[in-house]
Motif scaffolding. Sequence first.
Motif, mmCIF file in Angstrom:
data_model
loop_
_atom_site.group_PDB
_atom_site.id
_atom_site.type_symbol
_atom_site.label_atom_id
_atom_site.label_comp_id
_atom_site.label_asym_id
_atom_site.label_seq_id
_atom_site.Cartn_x
_atom_site.Cartn_y
_atom_site.Cartn_z
ATOM 1 N N ASP A 41 4.195 10.273 -47.505
ATOM 2 C CA ASP A 41 2.575 10.914 -46.143
ATOM 3 C C ASP A 41 3.019 11.904 -46.634
ATOM 4 O OD1 ASP A 41 2.120 8.071 -46.586
ATOM 5 O OD2 ASP A 41 2.999 7.633 -44.321
ATOM 6 N N ALA A 42 1.708 12.651 -46.196
ATOM 7 C CA ALA A 42 1.313 14.242 -46.157
ATOM 8 C C ALA A 42 0.025 14.313 -45.648
ATOM 9 C CB ALA A 42 0.576 14.586 -47.533
ATOM 10 N N PRO A 43 0.378 15.799 -45.313
ATOM 11 C CA PRO A 43 -0.832 15.714 -44.425
ATOM 12 C C PRO A 43 -2.893 15.922 -44.664
ATOM 13 C CG PRO A 43 0.521 17.940 -44.465
ATOM 14 C CD PRO A 43 1.318 16.752 -45.157
ATOM 15 N N HIS A 81 12.578 3.444 -43.797
ATOM 16 C CA HIS A 81 13.285 4.819 -44.940
ATOM 17 C C HIS A 81 11.732 5.462 -45.471
ATOM 18 C CE1 HIS A 81 17.060 4.222 -45.686
ATOM 19 N NE2 HIS A 81 16.918 3.677 -44.018
ATOM 20 N N THR A 82 11.198 6.124 -44.633
ATOM 21 C CA THR A 82 9.778 7.039 -44.734
ATOM 22 C C THR A 82 9.896 8.880 -45.272
ATOM 23 O OG1 THR A 82 8.395 5.830 -43.410
ATOM 24 C CG2 THR A 82 7.375 7.808 -44.032
ATOM 25 N N LEU A 83 8.821 8.882 -46.251
ATOM 26 C CA LEU A 83 9.342 10.531 -47.176
ATOM 27 C C LEU A 83 7.853 11.444 -46.857
ATOM 28 C CD1 LEU A 83 11.367 11.591 -48.947
ATOM 29 C CD2 LEU A 83 10.047 11.039 -50.855
ATOM 30 N N PHE A 84 8.414 12.152 -46.493
ATOM 31 C CA PHE A 84 6.820 13.001 -46.090
ATOM 32 C C PHE A 84 6.709 14.149 -47.477
ATOM 33 C CE2 PHE A 84 7.342 11.187 -42.136
ATOM 34 C CZ PHE A 84 6.078 10.659 -42.093
ATOM 35 N N GLY A 85 6.009 14.303 -48.094
ATOM 36 C CA GLY A 85 5.593 15.843 -48.204
ATOM 37 C C GLY A 85 4.767 16.818 -48.142
ATOM 38 N N PHE A 86 5.234 18.298 -48.695
ATOM 39 C CA PHE A 86 3.866 19.309 -48.008
ATOM 40 C C PHE A 86 4.403 19.984 -49.233
ATOM 41 C CE2 PHE A 86 6.747 17.114 -44.597
ATOM 42 C CZ PHE A 86 5.775 16.996 -44.132
ATOM 43 N N PHE A 87 2.937 20.727 -49.579
ATOM 44 C CA PHE A 87 2.908 21.476 -50.008
ATOM 45 C C PHE A 87 3.748 22.850 -50.117
ATOM 46 C CE2 PHE A 87 0.348 24.648 -53.050
ATOM 47 C CZ PHE A 87 0.350 23.492 -54.258
ATOM 48 N N SER A 88 3.568 23.163 -48.741
ATOM 49 C CA SER A 88 4.038 25.311 -48.703
ATOM 50 C C SER A 88 5.641 24.759 -47.668
ATOM 51 C CB SER A 88 3.287 26.084 -47.958
ATOM 52 O OG SER A 88 3.477 25.466 -46.914
ATOM 53 N N GLU A 89 7.262 25.560 -47.586
ATOM 54 C CA GLU A 89 7.881 25.529 -47.060
ATOM 55 C C GLU A 89 7.859 25.506 -45.574
ATOM 56 O OE1 GLU A 89 11.720 26.576 -48.393
ATOM 57 O OE2 GLU A 89 10.648 27.503 -50.267
ATOM 58 N N SER A 90 6.715 26.496 -45.207
ATOM 59 C CA SER A 90 6.268 26.760 -44.043
ATOM 60 C C SER A 90 5.656 25.103 -43.199
ATOM 61 C CB SER A 90 5.565 27.999 -44.080
ATOM 62 O OG SER A 90 4.570 27.336 -44.873
ATOM 63 N N GLU A 91 5.231 24.082 -44.272
ATOM 64 C CA GLU A 91 3.891 23.372 -43.558
ATOM 65 C C GLU A 91 5.525 21.879 -42.903
ATOM 66 O OE1 GLU A 91 0.202 22.702 -45.934
ATOM 67 O OE2 GLU A 91 2.052 22.196 -46.886
ATOM 68 N N ARG A 92 7.125 22.409 -44.001
ATOM 69 C CA ARG A 92 7.783 21.753 -44.397
ATOM 70 C C ARG A 92 8.657 21.978 -42.448
ATOM 71 N NH1 ARG A 92 12.141 20.492 -48.440
ATOM 72 N NH2 ARG A 92 12.804 22.392 -47.773
ATOM 73 N N ALA A 93 8.810 23.906 -42.982
ATOM 74 C CA ALA A 93 9.448 23.814 -41.834
ATOM 75 C C ALA A 93 8.447 23.565 -39.888
ATOM 76 C CB ALA A 93 9.685 24.982 -42.077
ATOM 77 N N LEU A 94 7.504 23.728 -40.303
ATOM 78 C CA LEU A 94 6.663 23.560 -38.934
ATOM 79 C C LEU A 94 6.490 21.629 -38.267
ATOM 80 C CD1 LEU A 94 4.607 24.337 -36.441
ATOM 81 C CD2 LEU A 94 2.919 24.049 -37.960
ATOM 82 N N PHE A 95 6.692 20.859 -39.486
ATOM 83 C CA PHE A 95 6.467 19.233 -39.667
ATOM 84 C C PHE A 95 8.160 19.223 -38.622
ATOM 85 C CE2 PHE A 95 8.111 14.971 -40.856
ATOM 86 C CZ PHE A 95 7.471 14.714 -40.417
ATOM 87 N N ARG A 96 8.826 19.140 -39.581
ATOM 88 C CA ARG A 96 10.196 19.508 -38.750
ATOM 89 C C ARG A 96 10.777 20.398 -37.039
ATOM 90 N NH1 ARG A 96 14.318 20.843 -44.210
ATOM 91 N NH2 ARG A 96 13.889 18.702 -45.038
ATOM 92 N N SER A 97 10.107 20.945 -36.618
ATOM 93 C CA SER A 97 9.640 21.360 -35.682
ATOM 94 C C SER A 97 9.334 20.276 -35.054
ATOM 95 C CB SER A 97 9.448 23.277 -35.167
ATOM 96 O OG SER A 97 10.802 24.077 -35.662
ATOM 97 N N LEU A 98 8.260 19.842 -35.478
ATOM 98 C CA LEU A 98 7.111 19.513 -34.080
ATOM 99 C C LEU A 98 7.503 18.210 -33.736
ATOM 100 C CD1 LEU A 98 3.651 20.217 -36.174
ATOM 101 C CD2 LEU A 98 4.392 20.485 -33.617
ATOM 102 N N LEU A 126 -0.664 19.149 -38.726
ATOM 103 C CA LEU A 126 -1.108 19.803 -39.837
ATOM 104 C C LEU A 126 -1.910 19.628 -40.514
ATOM 105 C CD1 LEU A 126 3.262 19.512 -40.801
ATOM 106 C CD2 LEU A 126 1.501 21.150 -40.872
ATOM 107 N N SER A 127 -2.572 18.639 -40.187
ATOM 108 C CA SER A 127 -3.511 17.635 -40.898
ATOM 109 C C SER A 127 -5.095 18.884 -39.920
ATOM 110 C CB SER A 127 -4.081 16.887 -40.987
ATOM 111 O OG SER A 127 -3.241 15.695 -41.685
ATOM 112 N N GLY A 128 -5.040 19.353 -39.044
ATOM 113 C CA GLY A 128 -6.107 20.042 -38.390
ATOM 114 C C GLY A 128 -6.346 21.659 -38.257
ATOM 115 N N ILE A 129 -4.827 21.894 -38.516
ATOM 116 C CA ILE A 129 -4.913 23.121 -38.421
ATOM 117 C C ILE A 129 -3.706 24.414 -38.829
ATOM 118 C CG2 ILE A 129 -3.059 23.112 -36.577
ATOM 119 C CD1 ILE A 129 -3.730 24.805 -34.838
#
Length: 198
Positions: free
Chosen positions: A29-31, A58-75, A90-93
């Motif tokens: 799943d990805a933003p 078990h769900t795998l999430f994908g992100f184009f950039s490391e900053s997106e993944r870092a924000l996801f993990r923090s959120l 992440l999809s809206g901002i």
Amino acid sequence: MIGFLRGTLASKHAPSLVIDVGGVGYELDAPMSTFFKLPAVGETVMLHTHLQVREDAHTLFGFFSESERALFRSLIRVSGVGAKLALAILSGISVDEFQRCVQAADTSVLVRLPGIGKKTAERLIIEMRDRLPDLGVAPAVPGGIGVPGEASAVQEAVGALVALGFKPQEAGAMVRKLPSEGRTAEDLIRQALQGAAK
């Protein structure tokens, strides 16, 4: 832990995609911020990943950039924010804009995102303030090819918005007020999200 996947993009139907890595299809799943940058189906893609392990899935999430993944993990560490809501954010901002909102304590943009009320926006600002230094900002990369056919593009766009947390009637209204001729699903989703943020 799976840090990243590099392989052939086998399919993409927002918000899910499949990457073929050596004959094994990984479903992620990805933003929408990541979807807009995906290459055409059949081309090589590399995404940073986050694996969420629960009792029932078990769900795998994908992100184009490391900053997106870092924000996801923090959120997802914020009280009341699950993976689905984090993807919607992440999809809206963008990461840049989210950082600006937190630094300026600006809830006005955050409350326009699906699933974010005033209390949640305030909690995000308070809890994320100390975590911002951990987030890197990656430059935007152009790209993204959609599904041909106006009707299927509209249906896919509405389905993606519903998956991101919008109500079906609301998602339908957002997409149908946009001109669909010659537009891909990604175009429609991007414009609908931009319209919701205004």
